[in-house]
Design a protein around this motif. Structure first.
Motif, PDB file in Angstrom:
ATOM      1  N   VAL A   1      22.018 -35.625  47.250  1.00 23.83           N
ATOM      2  CA  VAL A   1      20.798 -36.177  46.651  1.00 23.83           C
ATOM      3  C   VAL A   1      19.685 -36.257  47.691  1.00 23.83           C
ATOM      4  CG1 VAL A   1      19.796 -38.264  45.661  1.00 23.83           C
ATOM      5  CG2 VAL A   1      21.976 -37.414  44.814  1.00 23.83           C
ATOM      6  N   ILE A   2      20.007 -36.720  48.902  1.00 23.43           N
ATOM      7  CA  ILE A   2      18.990 -36.806  49.950  1.00 23.43           C
ATOM      8  C   ILE A   2      18.466 -35.419  50.313  1.00 23.43           C
ATOM      9  CG2 ILE A   2      18.608 -37.442  52.357  1.00 23.43           C
ATOM     10  CD1 ILE A   2      20.519 -39.751  51.983  1.00 23.43           C
ATOM     11  N   ALA A   3      19.355 -34.431  50.364  1.00 19.42           N
ATOM     12  CA  ALA A   3      18.930 -33.058  50.672  1.00 19.42           C
ATOM     13  C   ALA A   3      17.982 -32.526  49.601  1.00 19.42           C
ATOM     14  CB  ALA A   3      20.150 -32.151  50.799  1.00 19.42           C
ATOM     15  N   LEU A   4      18.304 -32.793  48.336  1.00 18.27           N
ATOM     16  CA  LEU A   4      17.412 -32.355  47.253  1.00 18.27           C
ATOM     17  C   LEU A   4      16.054 -33.037  47.350  1.00 18.27           C
ATOM     18  CD1 LEU A   4      19.887 -32.282  44.208  1.00 18.27           C
ATOM     19  CD2 LEU A   4      18.943 -30.337  45.469  1.00 18.27           C
TER      20      LEU A   4
ATOM     21  N   HIS B   1      10.494 -39.364  48.904  1.00 13.92           N
ATOM     22  CA  HIS B   1      11.241 -38.625  47.887  1.00 13.92           C
ATOM     23  C   HIS B   1      12.749 -38.851  47.955  1.00 13.92           C
ATOM     24  CE1 HIS B   1       8.334 -36.265  45.585  1.00 13.92           C
ATOM     25  NE2 HIS B   1       7.580 -36.332  46.666  1.00 13.92           N
ATOM     26  N   PRO B   2      13.372 -38.892  49.137  1.00 15.19           N
ATOM     27  CA  PRO B   2      14.811 -39.191  49.131  1.00 15.19           C
ATOM     28  C   PRO B   2      15.134 -40.526  48.470  1.00 15.19           C
ATOM     29  CG  PRO B   2      14.172 -38.281  51.254  1.00 15.19           C
ATOM     30  CD  PRO B   2      12.901 -38.532  50.495  1.00 15.19           C
ATOM     31  N   VAL B   3      14.309 -41.550  48.707  1.00 17.04           N
ATOM     32  CA  VAL B   3      14.541 -42.854  48.077  1.00 17.04           C
ATOM     33  C   VAL B   3      14.374 -42.750  46.561  1.00 17.04           C
ATOM     34  CG1 VAL B   3      13.783 -45.252  47.983  1.00 17.04           C
ATOM     35  CG2 VAL B   3      13.790 -44.029  50.169  1.00 17.04           C
ATOM     36  N   GLN B   4      13.331 -42.036  46.110  1.00 13.85           N
ATOM     37  CA  GLN B   4      13.131 -41.868  44.674  1.00 13.85           C
ATOM     38  C   GLN B   4      14.286 -41.107  44.031  1.00 13.85           C
ATOM     39  OE1 GLN B   4       9.272 -39.945  44.515  1.00 13.85           O
ATOM     40  NE2 GLN B   4       8.213 -41.909  44.357  1.00 13.85           N
ATOM     41  N   GLU B   5      14.784 -40.100  44.719  1.00 11.40           N
ATOM     42  CA  GLU B   5      15.910 -39.341  44.181  1.00 11.40           C
ATOM     43  C   GLU B   5      17.172 -40.203  44.115  1.00 11.40           C
ATOM     44  OE1 GLU B   5      16.015 -36.449  42.814  1.00 11.40           O
ATOM     45  OE2 GLU B   5      13.906 -35.968  43.179  1.00 11.40           O
ATOM     46  N   LEU B   6      17.357 -41.089  45.108  1.00 14.57           N
ATOM     47  CA  LEU B   6      18.514 -41.984  45.073  1.00 14.57           C
ATOM     48  C   LEU B   6      18.444 -42.916  43.866  1.00 14.57           C
ATOM     49  CD1 LEU B   6      18.964 -42.951  48.846  1.00 14.57           C
ATOM     50  CD2 LEU B   6      20.513 -41.587  47.435  1.00 14.57           C
TER      51      LEU B   6
ATOM     52  N   LEU C   1      25.580 -41.094  41.013  1.00 17.85           N
ATOM     53  CA  LEU C   1      26.311 -41.495  42.213  1.00 17.85           C
ATOM     54  C   LEU C   1      27.474 -42.422  41.859  1.00 17.85           C
ATOM     55  CD1 LEU C   1      23.337 -42.160  44.683  1.00 17.85           C
ATOM     56  CD2 LEU C   1      24.917 -40.224  44.694  1.00 17.85           C
ATOM     57  N   ILE C   2      27.221 -43.354  40.953  1.00 16.25           N
ATOM     58  CA  ILE C   2      28.299 -44.251  40.526  1.00 16.25           C
ATOM     59  C   ILE C   2      29.405 -43.445  39.844  1.00 16.25           C
ATOM     60  CG2 ILE C   2      28.871 -46.172  39.009  1.00 16.25           C
ATOM     61  CD1 ILE C   2      27.317 -46.951  41.498  1.00 16.25           C
TER      62      ILE C   2
END
Length: 561
Positions: A73-76, A37-42, A49-50
């Motif tokens: 984002v990683i926390a979410l 999920h952290p990767v998907q959220e990124l 982020l940009i």
């Protein structure tokens, strides 16, 4: 579906829900989802982020802002595991999620229509799968449905067995899937003995119900109804899905180029291509562009077919469900209860029909065709040879007779109406273009080229006239219509809830009616267009006896007829 905070419909219902769910333990999602999920959220939040990095650069703190946005984002992405739990009781399915706004979604188990188990590439790498429980409401606006993203793949399959086959967790564990620690380790305190009769039809009869089997702790063999033949890939280019893909990519690319204020005519390869087209002449250049576009669409459509339907398999479970498995990179396994099945749609788009292809779509209660979260969940057979589609449709519902029986034609008035509408509207368009040529100076070749539409419209009208037909056989209603997409709908009369008899001004003048069968399944309304009014009343009264009786006007002197 209800959620916490919604007023109960009655004290008795609230008490029953509390008693039913009080004995089941809450389960968590798989801990492996913390790697996905952290990767998907990124990926999902990359534009934001940009934007944060650019905004921070203007104030001289770009890296700090970018790092803060990255941590957020990683926390979410990790919070979902801590805030999502679910439990399965003999009567209900509950999902509890949310941090600041806590929600508990509750669905009675008898409202479960389908269970989809999907796994994209990242899920498959770490052995996870997403479970989506279809209740017939997950495609409505503002309804998120019941989604568990993600469980261990064995636990996901076990949950599907538990929900659709009324199989307790202890029996499911004995049949193969070992639960992952921390995901699904609790056992049910009680099991349901519900064995509602199925309304699906056996292969040899359209009227004999197949009784549902009681849950069993022993593994049961599935009956395989269809498997992908690699030769079916040749139907991929005729699905035209690549045309949509090319259109979306072209639209996105043109928007990006416009926003970046880039002049494509000055880009090296594009400039050379334009010079080549100008040198060869506009006619030859147009042909080259069309051929190139056609090649790209064919390749894209074939690739889309392989990605979506590779490893396709349709099977029947002895417990009374149909299982559809498909997908190359992202796999999808859909289960449909046969007792919810009300019929099958044989769909033949014009491009597929030209090469002898067709596809099958389930007509099931609570499972809408091609809408919302359950999009594609009703597909029983991907584009395949028509004879295979006829066999699969017969195996799934009603036997071969409804799909091959001769249909009652709708007569010359319906045929004339097809030609009048097609040619009349086309002639009107040509006339408007000719007037614009005289009045507004529209180039003459525009309205002259539009004359080609007249014979095309006549061909479409003739094809639509040939497609018209209906039949009523052994408690099954059959209706066929359409040209660009010809559909033959086979619907059990037991699934018809009511009738609509519609007449436009022009239909009333020639004595035709559009008979519409309303149902809770599939598209929720199935039309028999441009049928004689007396025949429409006869079909409706014969399909569901007594439903139209209060509205029928009997001839004078024959009150009992």
């Amino acid at each position: 579906m209800t959620e916490l905070g919604t007023p109960p419909t009655g004290a008795a219902d609230a008490t029953e829900a509390t008693e039913a769910t009080g004995t089941a333990d809450w389960r968590r999602l798989s801990p492996r989802m913390l790697a996905v999920h952290p990767v998907q959220e990124l990926v999902r939040s990359f534009p934001a982020l940009i934007g944060a990095l650019v905004a921070g650069t203007t104030s001289g703190h770009g890296p700090l802002w970018g790092l803060a946005a990255l941590v957020l984002v990683i926390a979410l992405g990790t919070l979902r595991w801590f805030t999502t739990t679910y439990r399965i009781s003999p009567q209900h399915v509950q999902v509890r999620r949310g941090l600041l706004r806590r929600r508990v979604l509750t669905v009675p188990r008898d409202r479960v229509r389908t269970v989809d188990v999907t796994a994209n590439a990242m899920h498959r790498i770490v052995g996870l799968a997403r479970v989506e429980i279809g209740t017939g409401r997950s495609d409505r606006k503002g309804e998120n449905g019941l989604k568990l993203d993600a469980l261990a793949a064995p636990a996901a399959r076990q949950l599907r067995e538990e929900l659709l086959h009324r199989q307790p967790r202890s029996a499911a564990a004995e049949s193969g899937a070992a639960p992952e620690p921390g995901t699904a380790t609790a056992t049910e305190a009680a099991t349901t003995t519900e064995t509602a009769p199925a309304t699906a039809y056996a292969n040899t009869s359209a009227t004999g119900p197949r009784p549902a089997r009681a849950p069993s702790s022993t593994p049961e063999q599935e009956t395989r109804l269809a498997t992908l033949d690699p030769r079916w890939v040749r139907y991929g280019p005729f699905t035209l899905s690549g045309l949509l893909t090319v259109g979306v990519v072209a639209g996105f690319g043109s928007r990006a180029v416009s926003e970046a204020k880039i002049d494509l005519g000055k880009v090296g390869p594009v400039h050379q291509l334009l010079d080549q087209v100008r040198g060869a002449g506009w006619l030859v250049g147009a042909v080259e562009v069309v051929v190139a576009l056609l090649v790209v669409c064919v390749v894209a459509s074939t690739l889309a077919y392989v990605l979506a339907f590779w490893n396709y398999r349709l099977s029947r479970h002895p417990g009374g469900t149909l299982h559809v498995n498909r997908g190359l990179i992202t796999t999808r396994a859909t289960s449909i209860e046969e007792r919810r099945l009300r019929g099958v749609e044989l769909s033949e788009p014009l491009s597929l029909r030209l090469v002898g292809g067709a596809r099958c779509i389930a007509i099931a209660t609570g499972l809408r065709v091609g809408r919302g979260a359950e999009r594609g969940g009703s597909l029983l057979l991907p584009p395949a040879p028509r004879k295979v589609a006829l066999r699969v449709a017969g195996d799934v519902f009603g036997g071969p007779e409804p799909y091959t029986t001769p249909l009652v034609p709708h007569g010359p008035r319906a045929v004339r109406r097809r030609f009048t509408r097609a040619l009349g509207l086309t002639a009107l368009l040509v006339g408007v273009l000719a007037v614009l040529h005289q009045v507004a100076g529209l180039p003459s070749w525009v309205w002259q080229a539009s004359l080609v539409l007249l014979p095309c419209a006549a061909l479409v009208a003739a094809d639509r006239a040939r497609s018209l037909g209906h039949a009523l056989r052994d408690g099954v209603l059959v209706c066929r219509f359409g040209s660009l997409v010809r559909r033959r709908n086979v619907l059990t009369c037991d699934g018809v809830l009511g009738w609509n008899l519609r007449q436009s001004f022009f239909q009333r003048r020639i004595g035709l009616t559009t008979l519409v069968a309303t149902t809770a399944a599939g598209r929720q309304q199935y039309e028999i267009p441009d049928v004689d009014t007396a025949e429409a009343v006869r079909v409706a009264d014969a399909a569901v006896p007594g439903l139209l009786t209060p509205f029928l006007v009997r001839p004078a002197g024959n009150p009992q007829e």
